[in-house]
Design an enzyme around this catalytic site. Structure first.
Site, short mmCIF file in Angstrom:
data_model
loop_
_atom_site.label_atom_id
_atom_site.label_comp_id
_atom_site.label_asym_id
_atom_site.label_seq_id
_atom_site.Cartn_x
_atom_site.Cartn_y
_atom_site.Cartn_z
N LYS A 1 8.52 -1.68 20.03
CA LYS A 1 8.55 -1.87 21.48
C LYS A 1 7.29 -1.32 22.14
O LYS A 1 6.54 -0.54 21.56
CB LYS A 1 9.83 -1.25 22.06
CG LYS A 1 11.05 -2.07 21.68
CD LYS A 1 12.32 -1.65 22.38
CE LYS A 1 13.43 -2.66 22.05
NZ LYS A 1 14.75 -2.19 22.52
N ARG B 1 18.10 -0.10 14.75
CA ARG B 1 17.80 -1.53 14.73
C ARG B 1 16.28 -1.70 14.55
O ARG B 1 15.52 -1.29 15.43
CB ARG B 1 18.29 -2.18 16.03
CG ARG B 1 18.14 -3.68 16.10
CD ARG B 1 18.71 -4.19 17.43
NE ARG B 1 18.65 -5.64 17.53
CZ ARG B 1 17.60 -6.34 17.94
NH1 ARG B 1 16.49 -5.69 18.31
NH2 ARG B 1 17.64 -7.65 18.00
#
Length: 269
Positions: free
Chosen positions: A212, A247
């Site tokens: 991210k 994740r």
């Protein structure tokens, strides 16, 4: 989903516009091969998504989403022996995905779409509820909180109550604070440092930090393809701070890091 040891959830984006793997697995055969590879490398769950939720992503029609994910789920149920999670907010996709062999609903919208809560209750499967401020189209424009951890706790309390009223048992719920979904860098760091606080609800915690923008920013604006080591580090910090499920895109590397961490943590010399 209660886990004593951290579980790696491997990300499988069957989309042409994902921020992280840019449509690399948009072809069904490639997606199936990638999922099998992730399981071999240590993934305990495969999370399949047919709609990108990156900042600024456009919506995908119901038919397009179904055409992307259902053939992959149907094929994978014959090929892998770990649970399959469907990453969707649409009740119709939830229903067809579960009937095709998926076992978990992972909803960035925390079952707030019309009919989603009722569908999840009817399907009687595990659900992951994620916090998102705004929607993928607008969420990063100017996120603000009075107290990011406290505000998200209040949100989770409300969603858990809604789930329980609908007939979803607490033991079936996992919470995801939604790193990068309507949060700035300071919000994300505060959530990571205080992740263990979400255990007050008595359910599993999922952390999705992989590749991210916060990782890129912390590394001096590195692009997506250069964020692997930063992502693995963040995943380890998340586990140290209480995450039960991480994740990730880089399954093999994360698995190696977890093996070292676990052996040192539990070493009895």
């Amino acid at each position: 989903m209660n886990h004593s040891e951290p579980i790696i959830m491997g990300v499988l984006n069957v989309t042409p516009d994902s921020f992280s793997d840019g449509g690399k697995f948009f072809d069904s055969d490639l997606a199936i091969d990638q999922a099998k590879s992730m399981v071999e490398n240590g993934a305990g769950i495969i999370d399949i998504g047919g709609e990108s939720t990156r900042p600024g992503a456009s919506a995908v029609s119901l038919n397009d989403e179904l055409e992307r994910v259902i053939p992959v789920i149907e094929a994978l149920t014959k090929e892998i022996n770990v649970p399959i999670s469907i990453d969707t907010s649409k009740p119709e996709v939830m229903e067809q995905a579960i009937s095709s062999g998926a076992n978990i609903i992972n909803d960035v919208n925390a079952l707030r779409a019309e009919g989603a809560l009722e569908m999840a209750a009817k399907l009687k499967v595990d659900v992951c509820l994620m916090h998102m401020q705004g929607n993928p189209r607008t969420m990063q424009s100017n996120p603000s909180y009075a107290d990011v951890v406290g505000d998200i706790k209040s949100f989770f309390k409300e969603r858990i109550n809604a789930c329980e009223r609908a007939g979803i048992e607490l033991s079936s719920i996992t919470l995801d604070p939604g790193f990068g979904f309507g949060k700035n860098l300071g919000h994300n760091i505060a959530l990571l440092k205080n992740l263990s606080e979400f255990h007050e609800f008595g359910v599993s915690i999922l952390a999705g930090l992989s590749r991210k923008s916060m990782i890129g920013t912390l590394l001096g604006d590195k692009d997506v393809d250069s964020r692997m080591i930063g992502s693995v580090t963040a995943a380890l910090i998340a586990v140290e701070n209480g995450a039960n499920i991480i994740r990730v895109h880089d399954v093999a590397e994360t698995n190696d890091a977890l093996k070292v961490w676990q052996q040192i943590k539990y070493f009895r010399g």
